[in-house]
Design a protein around this motif. Structure first.
Motif, PDB file in Angstrom:
ATOM      1  N   THR A 323     -14.768 -12.799 -11.227  1.00 51.39           N
ATOM      2  CA  THR A 323     -15.029 -11.546 -10.512  1.00 51.39           C
ATOM      3  C   THR A 323     -16.517 -11.253 -10.424  1.00 51.39           C
ATOM      4  O   THR A 323     -16.997 -10.794  -9.383  1.00 51.39           O
ATOM      5  N   THR A 324     -17.253 -11.513 -11.510  1.00 56.97           N
ATOM      6  CA  THR A 324     -18.697 -11.285 -11.478  1.00 56.97           C
ATOM      7  C   THR A 324     -19.362 -12.233 -10.494  1.00 56.97           C
ATOM      8  O   THR A 324     -20.196 -11.831  -9.674  1.00 56.97           O
ATOM      9  N   SER A 327     -18.583 -11.369  -6.909  1.00 64.22           N
ATOM     10  CA  SER A 327     -19.357 -10.195  -6.490  1.00 64.22           C
ATOM     11  C   SER A 327     -20.780 -10.592  -6.131  1.00 64.22           C
ATOM     12  O   SER A 327     -21.330 -10.147  -5.111  1.00 64.22           O
ATOM     13  N   SER A 382     -20.887  -2.491  -9.709  1.00 64.18           N
ATOM     14  CA  SER A 382     -20.065  -3.198 -10.689  1.00 64.18           C
ATOM     15  C   SER A 382     -20.913  -4.125 -11.554  1.00 64.18           C
ATOM     16  O   SER A 382     -20.728  -4.195 -12.785  1.00 64.18           O
ATOM     17  N   LEU A 383     -21.837  -4.822 -10.930  1.00 63.48           N
ATOM     18  CA  LEU A 383     -22.720  -5.717 -11.686  1.00 63.48           C
ATOM     19  C   LEU A 383     -23.617  -4.940 -12.636  1.00 63.48           C
ATOM     20  O   LEU A 383     -23.854  -5.367 -13.774  1.00 63.48           O
ATOM     21  N   LYS A 385     -22.911  -2.110 -14.075  1.00 62.28           N
ATOM     22  CA  LYS A 385     -22.080  -1.687 -15.199  1.00 62.28           C
ATOM     23  C   LYS A 385     -21.941  -2.807 -16.219  1.00 62.28           C
ATOM     24  O   LYS A 385     -21.999  -2.572 -17.440  1.00 62.28           O
ATOM     25  N   LYS A 386     -21.771  -4.026 -15.729  1.00 60.44           N
ATOM     26  CA  LYS A 386     -21.643  -5.162 -16.652  1.00 60.44           C
ATOM     27  C   LYS A 386     -22.948  -5.416 -17.384  1.00 60.44           C
ATOM     28  O   LYS A 386     -22.947  -5.724 -18.583  1.00 60.44           O
ATOM     29  N   ARG A 389     -23.133  -2.906 -20.125  1.00 58.48           N
ATOM     30  CA  ARG A 389     -22.187  -3.221 -21.192  1.00 58.48           C
ATOM     31  C   ARG A 389     -22.696  -4.378 -22.048  1.00 58.48           C
ATOM     32  O   ARG A 389     -22.618  -4.344 -23.282  1.00 58.48           O
ATOM     33  N   GLU A 390     -23.243  -5.396 -21.393  1.00 57.73           N
ATOM     34  CA  GLU A 390     -23.783  -6.536 -22.137  1.00 57.73           C
ATOM     35  C   GLU A 390     -24.966  -6.119 -22.998  1.00 57.73           C
ATOM     36  O   GLU A 390     -25.125  -6.605 -24.124  1.00 57.73           O
ATOM     37  N   GLU A 393     -23.622  -4.344 -26.092  1.00 60.99           N
ATOM     38  CA  GLU A 393     -23.057  -5.293 -27.052  1.00 60.99           C
ATOM     39  C   GLU A 393     -24.154  -6.060 -27.777  1.00 60.99           C
ATOM     40  O   GLU A 393     -24.081  -6.258 -28.997  1.00 60.99           O
TER      41      GLU A 393
END
Length: 401
Positions: A323-324, A327, A382-383, A385-386, A389-390, A393
């Motif tokens: 999905t990434t 995109s 969306s990218l 947001k990832k 999130r990364e 983490e």
């Protein structure tokens, strides 16, 4: 990645290119179009009959039902896109190609026999009924906003709702309908159903005129009232529709990139031929730096788009949904192709905005492509947001260390 393309796939792709250039391209001036400018079903079936006779109909799906790899599919679909009519003639067009992919991966033997067989044979067009009208607050880029509902009634499901921008719904023979379940054991998840079209419970309200015109049936608004679907025509399991949508959308986004890359390759060929033949101010247009540089930039963007397509295809072949990656490919390729199409029009001047060549149509189609299957901004969001999130983490891991 090109070393992962088998000799068989190369032969298929090369035959597809020959068929498109020699057989399909002459149909570009065929007047059989509807009032929206899209090819009629009569024109489609005539071209498909010739593709069937030439052995290139649905070329990415082999006789035993297996698929070419995504990398091999890219080699074939890029070539099918060399004419805006190519994907339609060869049965590699949206939404059919994505719908066949989904059915092949999720459908039961019953659904494959009842619906997939005639789609692969090029006998029926299909529609994917997911998007809903924005004025009703329905699902668009965010499918979780779905307003269309389904509920059990004995051995049937009953579906009600309104869908919008449903490509090819007018004249389709197969529909995949997505609805939000009202059943408690589905936890409000979505369901997908296969239906024969037309159906009296599925009414086309209107088909708007749109900037693109390559797809029969246009992009209809559809009202669904009391649609009763046998339980065995549910695709997969109840409540899993959003997951299945991702199974379809990641490769479908990439397939769009493949086909429209082919169209822009052809548009660039036409613009290059024009610039090399047209004289102005005592020399060929291409010898004027402003024109030559645009064609050079096209060559760069075409190669970058090609590399992005094959890279993402290779990721999908690993078994990851990608999905990434899809995109990123959708953003990079659609934006690059828009630049290419725009430059082709500019190089050709007045001729570029007429229907004397396919260049102006490619420009219109690519502009629409930047929106469907998720506009650029949604994929960037969306990218982002990832990325956030990364970072969180990684930051949490650093704190523990």
């Amino acid at each position: 990645m090109l070393d992962k393309i088998s000799d068989r796939a190369r032969e298929i792709g090369d035959e597809v290119e020959r068929f498109v250039r020699e057989v399909v391209v002459p149909y570009e001036s065929d007047p059989r179009r509807d009032h929206h400018g899209a090819p009629t079903d009569a024109l489609m079936h005539e071209m498909r009959a010739k593709a069937r006779d030439a052995g290139v109909l649905t070329p990415h799906i082999l006789e035993d039902g297996s698929h070419l790899t995504q990398v091999e599919t890219a080699y074939v679909l890029i070539r099918s896109g060399l004419s805006p009519l190519g994907p339609l003639a060869l049965n590699t067009a949206a939404p059919d190609e994505g719908n066949m992919y989904l059915l092949g991966h999720v459908g039961s033997d019953h659904l494959k026999e009842k619906f997939l067989r005639k789609m692969v044979a090029g006998e029926a067009r299909s529609a994917f009924l997911m998007t809903e009208p924005a004025v009703d607050g329905g699902a668009g880029s965010d499918p979780s906003m779905m307003q269309t509902t389904c509920r059990r009634d004995g051995n049937h499901w009953v579906v009600n709702g309104t869908k919008a921008f449903i490509t090819g719904a007018d004249g389709a023979g197969v529909g995949i309908v997505m609805a939000k379940s009202e059943e408690p054991d589905s936890a409000g998840g979505a369901c997908m159903f296969l239906v024969d079209l037309p159906d009296p419970a599925i009414r086309i309200d209107h088909v708007p005129n749109t900037i693109d015109s390559s797809m029969p049936g246009g992009h209809a608004t559809v009202r669904i009232e009391g649609l009763r679907v046998p339980a065995d025509q549910m695709l997969g399991d109840a409540g899993e529709g959003f997951k299945y949508a991702q199974i379809r959308l990641s490769p479908a986004r990439l397939s769009h990139c493949m086909r429209w890359l082919g169209a822009c390759i052809r548009a660039h060929e036409i613009a290059t031929d024009y610039a090399c033949r047209r004289m102005a101010f005592g020399k060929q247009l291409i010898d004027h730096e402003g024109v030559g540089f645009m064609l050079a930039e096209n060559r760069i963007d075409l190669k970058q788009a090609e590399l992005m397509v094959y890279w993402c295809a290779d990721v999908l072949d690993t078994g990851d949904l990608g999905t990434t990656e899809s995109s990123m490919a959708k953003v990079a390729v659609s934006e690059a192709l828009m630049r290419i199409a725009d430059r082709c029009v500019q190089v050709m001047g007045g001729t570029g905005v007429t229907d004397k060549t396919i260049v102006e149509q490619v420009f219109r189609e690519i502009r629409a492509f930047r929106i469907y299957d998720g506009p650029t901004e949604v994929h960037k969001w969306s990218l982002a947001k990832k990325i956030k999130r990364e970072w969180r983490e990684a930051d949490a891991t650093a704190d523990r260390d």
